[in-house]
Design a protein around this motif. Structure first.
Motif, PDB file in Angstrom:
ATOM      1  N   GLU A  75     -16.575   7.113   1.353  1.00  0.00           N
ATOM      2  CA  GLU A  75     -15.774   8.257   1.565  1.00  0.00           C
ATOM      3  C   GLU A  75     -16.527   9.493   1.148  1.00  0.00           C
ATOM      4  O   GLU A  75     -16.501  10.134   0.145  1.00  0.00           O
ATOM      5  CB  GLU A  75     -14.463   8.171   0.753  1.00  0.00           C
ATOM      6  CG  GLU A  75     -13.419   9.610   1.111  1.00  0.00           C
ATOM      7  CD  GLU A  75     -13.364   9.722   2.430  1.00  0.00           C
ATOM      8  OE1 GLU A  75     -13.777  10.667   2.861  1.00  0.00           O
ATOM      9  OE2 GLU A  75     -12.653   9.086   3.338  1.00  0.00           O
ATOM     10  N   ASN A  86      -7.627   6.178  -0.360  1.00  0.00           N
ATOM     11  CA  ASN A  86      -6.958   5.706   0.788  1.00  0.00           C
ATOM     12  C   ASN A  86      -7.975   4.999   1.464  1.00  0.00           C
ATOM     13  O   ASN A  86      -7.784   4.111   2.519  1.00  0.00           O
ATOM     14  CB  ASN A  86      -6.648   7.000   1.477  1.00  0.00           C
ATOM     15  CG  ASN A  86      -5.342   7.566   1.087  1.00  0.00           C
ATOM     16  OD1 ASN A  86      -4.460   6.662   0.533  1.00  0.00           O
ATOM     17  ND2 ASN A  86      -5.058   8.747   1.302  1.00  0.00           N
ATOM     18  N   LYS A  87      -9.463   5.586   1.434  1.00  0.00           N
ATOM     19  CA  LYS A  87     -10.441   4.646   2.147  1.00  0.00           C
ATOM     20  C   LYS A  87     -10.438   3.223   1.881  1.00  0.00           C
ATOM     21  O   LYS A  87     -10.606   2.349   2.537  1.00  0.00           O
ATOM     22  CB  LYS A  87     -11.892   5.423   1.780  1.00  0.00           C
ATOM     23  CG  LYS A  87     -13.146   4.701   2.341  1.00  0.00           C
ATOM     24  CD  LYS A  87     -13.004   4.772   3.933  1.00  0.00           C
ATOM     25  CE  LYS A  87     -13.390   6.352   4.322  1.00  0.00           C
ATOM     26  NZ  LYS A  87     -13.677   6.415   6.011  1.00  0.00           N
ATOM     27  N   GLN A  90      -7.758   1.442   3.562  1.00  0.00           N
ATOM     28  CA  GLN A  90      -8.064   1.167   5.075  1.00  0.00           C
ATOM     29  C   GLN A  90      -9.056  -0.188   5.101  1.00  0.00           C
ATOM     30  O   GLN A  90      -8.986  -0.925   6.252  1.00  0.00           O
ATOM     31  CB  GLN A  90      -8.897   2.532   5.537  1.00  0.00           C
ATOM     32  CG  GLN A  90      -8.191   3.847   5.749  1.00  0.00           C
ATOM     33  CD  GLN A  90      -9.112   4.647   6.170  1.00  0.00           C
ATOM     34  OE1 GLN A  90     -10.288   4.637   6.635  1.00  0.00           O
ATOM     35  NE2 GLN A  90      -8.368   6.006   5.983  1.00  0.00           N
ATOM     36  N   HIS A  91      -9.761  -0.327   4.302  1.00  0.00           N
ATOM     37  CA  HIS A  91     -10.566  -1.490   4.309  1.00  0.00           C
ATOM     38  C   HIS A  91     -10.208  -2.785   3.821  1.00  0.00           C
ATOM     39  O   HIS A  91     -10.694  -3.821   3.846  1.00  0.00           O
ATOM     40  CB  HIS A  91     -12.044  -1.200   3.664  1.00  0.00           C
ATOM     41  CG  HIS A  91     -12.951  -0.341   4.263  1.00  0.00           C
ATOM     42  ND1 HIS A  91     -13.940  -0.835   5.316  1.00  0.00           N
ATOM     43  CD2 HIS A  91     -12.788   1.048   4.257  1.00  0.00           C
ATOM     44  CE1 HIS A  91     -14.574   0.441   5.714  1.00  0.00           C
ATOM     45  NE2 HIS A  91     -13.940   1.361   5.379  1.00  0.00           N
TER      46      HIS A  91
END
Length: 310
Positions: A75, A86-87, A90-91
């Motif tokens: 990030e 949050n990154k 997402q993954h």
């Protein structure tokens, strides 16, 4: 087999945000890799928040050693722990997402324990206990104060409906329902998230028997930096969500008075090996921390007002 469940075990995504902490991420990766939980049933996502030291190199070495277990996510567009978390979300592929801070360590049964606790209590938001320890050779008054005052996550979840992001486990379903962390908040984003989860009607459970370890802050500067972030976060939440976060007025003189000595003493009673001289120093550290926290809230309010008027 799917990413949701492997050989009867829920698939867990472990998210570790990190910024400029090569030794901390090494400690945490070693701890999270050394689990009794099947390696086929979890993944580790180390999220580098644009570090400029050797942090990313450390992560990459673990990715090479454990290519099916450890992954690097980056990030570098937004600086801040909420953005890094949050990154990781997402993954993440897991039906469960466990967050842990770089520099924290856990028992070998941590993943087994959290999956069991979530199943037994039928919850989608789980907070773990945090043990503050003093690293060998770094015994200071500040470290001792930090260890004793600690992170009372059980109190947080009862009174404010949240636990810190470094000791939190949630389901993918919960994230889908309430959304991820608020990436626009630099401070107190975990409190806002927990409050949002509670408002959505999800049960929140604190598991005192699952203990995660965090090194004490050993310098007064690091402790006061934490107080500054807490104070600023208090103002951020009040400004952006006044209907959800009612706090004492910044003009209330009680914010700037010393700590109540009797209440402070009651908190210290758990540690019997404290002399009167040590108690006085710890009390002064606590008073300074409180003052800095509340002055930071005032400063943040002043800065906000100046921006609006300017």
């Amino acid at each position: 087999m799917t990413s949701a469940e492997v050989i009867g075990q829920p698939f867990v995504s472990v998210v570790i945000p990190v910024y400029n902490d090569a030794e901390g991420i090494r400690m945490t990766l070693e701890s999270v890799i050394d689990q009794t939980y099947s390696h086929e049933a979890y993944e580790i996502l180390a999220v580098d928040n644009n570090s400029n030291d050797g942090t990313r190199t450390v992560i990459e070495k673990y990715c090479e050693r454990y290519p099916d277990l450890v992954q690097l996510a980056v990030e570098d567009e937004r600086q801040g722990q909420s953005a890094a978390l949050n990154k990781g979300i997402q993954h993440a592929h897991g039906s469960l997402i466990a967050f842990i801070d770089a520099d924290m360590t856990v028992e070998r049964t941590w993943l087994e324990d959290i999956t069991k606790a979530m199943s037994e209590h039928d919850v989608e938001y789980l907070g773990c206990n945090v043990n503050i320890y003093i690293p060998e050779g770094e015994e200071t008054y500040t470290a001792r104060y930090n260890k004793i005052s600690g992170f009372p996550m059980g109190e947080y979840i009862k009174s404010s409906h949240f636990v810190g992001s470094g000791c939190l486990v949630v389901t993918r379903n919960l994230i889908n329902e309430v959304g991820p962390f608020n990436g626009n908040l630099d401070f107190s984003f975990d409190r806002e998230f927990g409050n949002r989860v509670h408002a959505a009607g999800f049960d929140q459970h604190f598991e005192s028997d699952i203990v995660m370890s965090h090194p004490a802050r050993t310098s007064l500067r690091s402790l006061l930096s934490k107080s500054i972030r807490t104070g600023r976060g208090k103002t951020h939440l009040k400004q952006r969500y006044p209907e959800r976060f009612e706090t004492r007025s910044l003009s209330d003189p009680r914010n700037y008075l010393p700590l109540h000595p009797v209440r402070f003493l009651s908190r210290m009673m758990g540690d019997n090996d404290i002399s009167m001289d040590e108690l006085i120093v710890l009390y002064l550290i606590g008073c300074l921390s409180k003052l800095v926290r509340n002055l930071s809230a005032v400063y943040e309010q002043f800065q906000s007002n100046s921006s609006k008027n300017g």
